[in-house]
Structure formats: structure tokens, C-alpha cells
Design a protein around this motif. Structure first.
Motif, PDB file in Angstrom:
ATOM      1  N   VAL A  65       0.856  -1.180   0.000  1.00 22.31           N
ATOM      2  CA  VAL A  65       0.000   0.000   0.000  1.00 22.31           C
ATOM      3  C   VAL A  65       0.894   1.233   0.000  1.00 22.31           C
ATOM      4  CG1 VAL A  65      -1.852   1.232   1.201  1.00 22.31           C
ATOM      5  CG2 VAL A  65      -1.756  -1.263   1.314  1.00 22.31           C
ATOM      6  N   TYR A  66       0.624   2.155  -0.924  1.00 28.66           N
ATOM      7  CA  TYR A  66       1.404   3.374  -1.063  1.00 28.66           C
ATOM      8  C   TYR A  66       0.494   4.592  -0.974  1.00 28.66           C
ATOM      9  CZ  TYR A  66       4.839   0.229  -3.174  1.00 28.66           C
ATOM     10  OH  TYR A  66       5.720  -0.798  -3.405  1.00 28.66           O
ATOM     11  N   VAL A  67       1.047   5.723  -0.533  1.00 31.84           N
ATOM     12  CA  VAL A  67       0.398   7.011  -0.740  1.00 31.84           C
ATOM     13  C   VAL A  67       1.174   7.665  -1.871  1.00 31.84           C
ATOM     14  CG1 VAL A  67       1.746   8.236   1.032  1.00 31.84           C
ATOM     15  CG2 VAL A  67      -0.462   9.146   0.276  1.00 31.84           C
ATOM     16  N   VAL A  68       0.447   8.176  -2.849  1.00 30.30           N
ATOM     17  CA  VAL A  68       1.071   8.780  -4.024  1.00 30.30           C
ATOM     18  C   VAL A  68       0.705  10.256  -4.053  1.00 30.30           C
ATOM     19  CG1 VAL A  68       1.272   8.709  -6.539  1.00 30.30           C
ATOM     20  CG2 VAL A  68       0.896   6.593  -5.256  1.00 30.30           C
ATOM     21  N   GLU A  69       1.738  11.083  -4.112  1.00 28.15           N
ATOM     22  CA  GLU A  69       1.545  12.528  -4.208  1.00 28.15           C
ATOM     23  C   GLU A  69       2.106  12.987  -5.539  1.00 28.15           C
ATOM     24  OE1 GLU A  69       2.061  14.652  -0.224  1.00 28.15           O
ATOM     25  OE2 GLU A  69       3.350  12.869  -0.069  1.00 28.15           O
ATOM     26  N   GLY A  70       1.339  13.768  -6.260  1.00 25.78           N
ATOM     27  CA  GLY A  70       1.750  14.249  -7.569  1.00 25.78           C
ATOM     28  C   GLY A  70       1.234  13.358  -8.674  1.00 25.78           C
ATOM     29  N   GLU A  71       1.631  13.696  -9.903  1.00 22.30           N
ATOM     30  CA  GLU A  71       1.156  12.972 -11.083  1.00 22.30           C
ATOM     31  C   GLU A  71       2.324  12.603 -11.988  1.00 22.30           C
ATOM     32  OE1 GLU A  71      -1.996  12.082 -11.682  1.00 22.30           O
ATOM     33  OE2 GLU A  71      -2.730  13.067  -9.871  1.00 22.30           O
ATOM     34  N   GLY A  72       2.147  11.569 -12.757  1.00 17.21           N
ATOM     35  CA  GLY A  72       3.103  11.187 -13.788  1.00 17.21           C
ATOM     36  C   GLY A  72       4.485  10.866 -13.263  1.00 17.21           C
ATOM     37  N   ASP A  73       5.502  11.273 -14.031  1.00 18.77           N
ATOM     38  CA  ASP A  73       6.895  10.959 -13.692  1.00 18.77           C
ATOM     39  C   ASP A  73       7.387  11.692 -12.453  1.00 18.77           C
ATOM     40  OD1 ASP A  73       7.069   9.245 -15.836  1.00 18.77           O
ATOM     41  OD2 ASP A  73       7.987  10.724 -17.175  1.00 18.77           O
ATOM     42  N   THR A  74       6.697  12.738 -12.038  1.00 16.61           N
ATOM     43  CA  THR A  74       7.128  13.492 -10.854  1.00 16.61           C
ATOM     44  C   THR A  74       6.414  13.039  -9.581  1.00 16.61           C
ATOM     45  OG1 THR A  74       5.503  15.244 -11.240  1.00 16.61           O
ATOM     46  CG2 THR A  74       7.703  15.524 -12.226  1.00 16.61           C
ATOM     47  N   ALA A  75       5.559  12.017  -9.692  1.00 20.93           N
ATOM     48  CA  ALA A  75       4.839  11.510  -8.523  1.00 20.93           C
ATOM     49  C   ALA A  75       5.819  10.885  -7.537  1.00 20.93           C
ATOM     50  CB  ALA A  75       3.784  10.495  -8.939  1.00 20.93           C
ATOM     51  N   PHE A  76       5.545  11.056  -6.253  1.00 21.18           N
ATOM     52  CA  PHE A  76       6.375  10.478  -5.199  1.00 21.18           C
ATOM     53  C   PHE A  76       5.561   9.410  -4.493  1.00 21.18           C
ATOM     54  CE2 PHE A  76       8.422  10.248  -1.041  1.00 21.18           C
ATOM     55  CZ  PHE A  76       9.736  10.081  -1.440  1.00 21.18           C
ATOM     56  N   TRP A  77       6.083   8.179  -4.485  1.00 21.79           N
ATOM     57  CA  TRP A  77       5.408   7.028  -3.891  1.00 21.79           C
ATOM     58  C   TRP A  77       6.052   6.714  -2.546  1.00 21.79           C
ATOM     59  CZ3 TRP A  77       2.223   3.264  -6.791  1.00 21.79           C
ATOM     60  CH2 TRP A  77       1.872   3.724  -8.061  1.00 21.79           C
ATOM     61  N   THR A  78       5.240   6.629  -1.498  1.00 22.08           N
ATOM     62  CA  THR A  78       5.732   6.266  -0.175  1.00 22.08           C
ATOM     63  C   THR A  78       4.951   5.047   0.312  1.00 22.08           C
ATOM     64  OG1 THR A  78       6.175   8.598   0.313  1.00 22.08           O
ATOM     65  CG2 THR A  78       6.114   7.073   2.183  1.00 22.08           C
ATOM     66  N   LYS A  79       5.661   3.987   0.649  1.00 24.18           N
ATOM     67  CA  LYS A  79       4.994   2.785   1.159  1.00 24.18           C
ATOM     68  C   LYS A  79       4.476   3.069   2.560  1.00 24.18           C
ATOM     69  CE  LYS A  79       5.512  -2.125   1.930  1.00 24.18           C
ATOM     70  NZ  LYS A  79       6.399  -3.268   1.960  1.00 24.18           N
ATOM     71  N   LEU A 110      -0.955   6.967   8.369  1.00 26.02           N
ATOM     72  CA  LEU A 110      -2.230   7.402   7.817  1.00 26.02           C
ATOM     73  C   LEU A 110      -1.995   8.715   7.086  1.00 26.02           C
ATOM     74  CD1 LEU A 110      -5.198   6.724   7.581  1.00 26.02           C
ATOM     75  CD2 LEU A 110      -5.590   8.025   9.656  1.00 26.02           C
ATOM     76  N   PRO A 111      -1.981   8.686   5.758  1.00 29.87           N
ATOM     77  CA  PRO A 111      -1.660   9.893   5.005  1.00 29.87           C
ATOM     78  C   PRO A 111      -2.780  10.928   5.077  1.00 29.87           C
ATOM     79  CG  PRO A 111      -2.223   8.103   3.524  1.00 29.87           C
ATOM     80  CD  PRO A 111      -2.200   7.531   4.904  1.00 29.87           C
ATOM     81  N   LEU A 112      -2.379  12.187   5.102  1.00 32.03           N
ATOM     82  CA  LEU A 112      -3.337  13.282   5.096  1.00 32.03           C
ATOM     83  C   LEU A 112      -3.547  13.837   3.696  1.00 32.03           C
ATOM     84  CD1 LEU A 112      -2.116  15.152   8.292  1.00 32.03           C
ATOM     85  CD2 LEU A 112      -3.999  13.524   8.072  1.00 32.03           C
ATOM     86  N   ASN A 113      -2.572  13.624   2.823  1.00 34.62           N
ATOM     87  CA  ASN A 113      -2.642  14.107   1.446  1.00 34.62           C
ATOM     88  C   ASN A 113      -2.320  12.958   0.502  1.00 34.62           C
ATOM     89  OD1 ASN A 113      -3.050  16.909   2.107  1.00 34.62           O
ATOM     90  ND2 ASN A 113      -0.906  16.937   2.741  1.00 34.62           N
TER      91      ASN A 113
END
Length: 72
Positions: A14-28, A48-51
Motif C-alpha cells: 500500500v502506497y500514498v502517491v503525491e503528484g502525477e506522472g513521472d514526478t509523482a512520489f510514492w511512499t509505502k 495514515l496519510p493526510l494528502n
């Protein structure tokens, strides 16, 4: 539904993904175990991600990298 065996390997990450496309940052932020009937998942979150948005993916070898960014 059977109880999840805590020693079994998760079927998904399970990841929280911030941003879109190639600039997205994935955090497990957790793991998931698929139900035996294939109709759902049990989730365990370590944060628990807020964004951002939650994304559930089947683990790949590149997902095991400890740098916080998955190869997507």
C-alpha cells in the motif's frame, strides 16, 4: 473468511502517491493480504496519510528498495 497469518507474506503493498506522472512520489505506508476468495483485501497501515491517494499494488522486486520511491 480465514484469519490472516501474520507470518505470511503480504500479497500487495500500500502506497500514498503525491503528484502525477513521472514526478509523482510514492511512499509505502502499509501492506495488504488478499482474501482467500479473491473478493477483497485486509489492510495494515503503518502511517495514515493526510494528502495524496492510496494505491494498492502487487509487490515487485523493485518495490523492496528502501529509498522510499518505487520504480513506477
Amino acid at each position: 473468511m480465514k484469519n490472516r497469518n501474520h507470518t505470511s507474506r503480504p500479497t500487495h503493498n500500500v502506497y500514498v502517491v503525491e503528484g502525477e506522472g513521472d514526478t509523482a512520489f510514492w511512499t509505502k505506508v502499509g501492506a495488504a493480504w488478499q482474501h482467500a476468495d479473491g473478493e477483497g483485501l485486509n489492510l495494515t497501515l503503518t502511517a495514515l496519510p493526510l494528502n495524496g491517494r492510496l494505491v494498492i499494488r502487487v509487490p515487485k522486486a523493485s518495490d523492496e528498495q528502501p529509498n522510499g520511491k518505487a520504480g513506477r
